[in-house]
Design an enzyme around this catalytic site. Structure first.
Site, PDB file in Angstrom:
ATOM      1  N   ASP A  63      -4.771   3.402  -1.995  1.00 19.84           N
ATOM      2  CA  ASP A  63      -5.842   3.753  -1.056  1.00 19.84           C
ATOM      3  C   ASP A  63      -6.380   5.159  -1.317  1.00 19.84           C
ATOM      4  OD1 ASP A  63      -6.091   1.531   0.849  1.00 19.84           O
ATOM      5  OD2 ASP A  63      -3.978   1.962   1.297  1.00 19.84           O
ATOM      6  N   MET A 107     -12.087   4.271  -0.441  1.00 18.82           N
ATOM      7  CA  MET A 107     -12.756   4.569   0.841  1.00 18.82           C
ATOM      8  C   MET A 107     -13.474   5.885   0.622  1.00 18.82           C
ATOM      9  SD  MET A 107      -9.626   3.318   3.247  1.00 18.82           S
ATOM     10  CE  MET A 107      -8.499   3.326   1.861  1.00 18.82           C
ATOM     11  N   ASP A 161      -6.442  -6.298   4.719  1.00 17.56           N
ATOM     12  CA  ASP A 161      -5.812  -4.970   4.684  1.00 17.56           C
ATOM     13  C   ASP A 161      -5.801  -4.359   6.081  1.00 17.56           C
ATOM     14  OD1 ASP A 161      -4.971  -2.401   4.094  1.00 17.56           O
ATOM     15  OD2 ASP A 161      -6.649  -1.924   2.749  1.00 17.56           O
ATOM     16  N   MET A 201     -11.347  -5.718   5.885  1.00 15.81           N
ATOM     17  CA  MET A 201     -10.527  -4.718   6.586  1.00 15.81           C
ATOM     18  C   MET A 201     -10.208  -5.248   7.981  1.00 15.81           C
ATOM     19  SD  MET A 201      -9.778  -2.238   4.618  1.00 15.81           S
ATOM     20  CE  MET A 201      -8.885  -1.335   5.887  1.00 15.81           C
ATOM     21  N   MET A 212      -9.001   8.040  -0.220  1.00 16.22           N
ATOM     22  CA  MET A 212      -9.842   8.459   0.911  1.00 16.22           C
ATOM     23  C   MET A 212     -10.441   9.830   0.626  1.00 16.22           C
ATOM     24  SD  MET A 212      -7.335   7.460   4.012  1.00 16.22           S
ATOM     25  CE  MET A 212      -6.501   5.872   4.059  1.00 16.22           C
ATOM     26  N   SER A 253       0.851  -1.200   0.000  1.00 13.67           N
ATOM     27  CA  SER A 253       0.000   0.000   0.000  1.00 13.67           C
ATOM     28  C   SER A 253       0.879   1.239   0.000  1.00 13.67           C
ATOM     29  CB  SER A 253      -0.882   0.019   1.248  1.00 13.67           C
ATOM     30  OG  SER A 253      -1.375   1.339   1.445  1.00 13.67           O
ATOM     31  N   HIS A 286      -8.388   0.744  -3.868  1.00  7.87           N
ATOM     32  CA  HIS A 286      -9.302   0.587  -2.725  1.00  7.87           C
ATOM     33  C   HIS A 286      -9.953   1.946  -2.461  1.00  7.87           C
ATOM     34  CE1 HIS A 286      -9.488  -0.225   1.954  1.00  7.87           C
ATOM     35  NE2 HIS A 286     -10.682  -0.158   1.410  1.00  7.87           N
ATOM     36  N   HIS A 341      -1.258  -1.629  -4.140  1.00 13.33           N
ATOM     37  CA  HIS A 341      -2.510  -1.233  -3.485  1.00 13.33           C
ATOM     38  C   HIS A 341      -2.557   0.287  -3.347  1.00 13.33           C
ATOM     39  CE1 HIS A 341      -6.010  -2.176  -0.950  1.00 13.33           C
ATOM     40  NE2 HIS A 341      -5.600  -1.225  -0.127  1.00 13.33           N
TER      41      HIS A 341
END
Ligand code: DX5
Ligand code: ZN
Length: 220
Positions: free
Chosen positions: A35, A68, A175, A137, A37, A8, A66, A33
């Site tokens: 992330d 979020m 994760d 998660m 957000m 990540s 991913h 990965h």
């Protein structure tokens, strides 16, 4: 099934991001990965499409994105354009998770669905046969460097059993809070794809990745 490492980049050093990504690839990390957000679904804000686009082609890795993000259906096309291969959304963030999965597929990506630590695995049942990956998660989403929540192991085992009962080859990803010291526990529980941020990017990246790959070999 072969075990896969997905570093990540939330924990990477962005001054030298390309170089660090290449190091993870050269030493055996097959996924990367990413992330995203939005400051709403989770308290923090990370990075988005332009950063993903800028790292396109830096390595031969599968881009594992991913989200979020609240109502991620709004961004499915944009992430396809930016280079996502897998697009994972949160069950809790979607008004219509089926429509979101369909849109991800229509755009030509593999679809993933993730659940937070307090969401029951059974809530995935309506879509369990419609996605290529399920992300459990093992910390509250939002920040790197948190401690692994031990109850996640049972969730992984339950999910693995549900998939096997249905003869599904769906990947199980985990994760949050994974290190060399506890990765075997999640692999034994049934995980295929291991996300690791701090455990890859803090210290010697090449050694850190090789450590995971070495452990993964025991499962081949
Ligand atoms: C947390 C992110 C993770 C995070 C994991 O919300 O989804 O991908 O980067 O970081 P570590 O491995 O440090 O727990
Ligand atoms: Zn993540």
């Amino acid at each position: 099934m072969k075990k896969i490492l997905a570093p990540s980049i939330l924990s990477a050093d962005f001054k030298v991001l390309g170089e660090q990504i290449r190091t993870t690839y050269d030493h055996g990390a097959e996924f990367l990965h990413f992330d995203v957000m939005d400051g709403l679904f989770v308290p923090s804000i990370s990075f988005g499409m332009p950063v993903l686009k800028s790292i396109q082609g830096v390595s031969g890795q599968v881009m594992d994105v991913h989200l979020m993000v609240t109502e991620p259906i709004r961004y499915v096309e944009a992430f396809k354009e930016a280079g996502a291969d897998f697009l994972t959304v949160h069950l809790e963030a979607c008004e219509d998770v089926k429509a979101t999965i369909d849109k991800i597929h229509e755009c030509g990506m593999k679809a993933g669905v993730s659940i937070k630590p307090n969401t029951e695995v059974e809530q995935l049942l309506p879509i369990i046969d419609q996605v290529e990956m399920i992300l459990i998660m093992s910390v509250e989403p939002g920040f790197g460097g948190q401690a692994f929540i031990p109850e996640s192991l049972d969730k992984i085992r339950i999910l693995k059993a549900l998939l096997e009962e249905r003869n599904l080859q769906t990947l199980i990803e985990v994760d949050g809070g994974i290190y060399h010291s506890n990765v075997k526990e999640v692999l034994d529980a049934g995980v295929d794809v291991v996300v690791a941020g701090s455990a890859v990017f803090k210290g010697d990246i090449a050694n850190n990745v090789e450590g995971f790959v070495e452990i993964f070999k025991e499962y081949e």
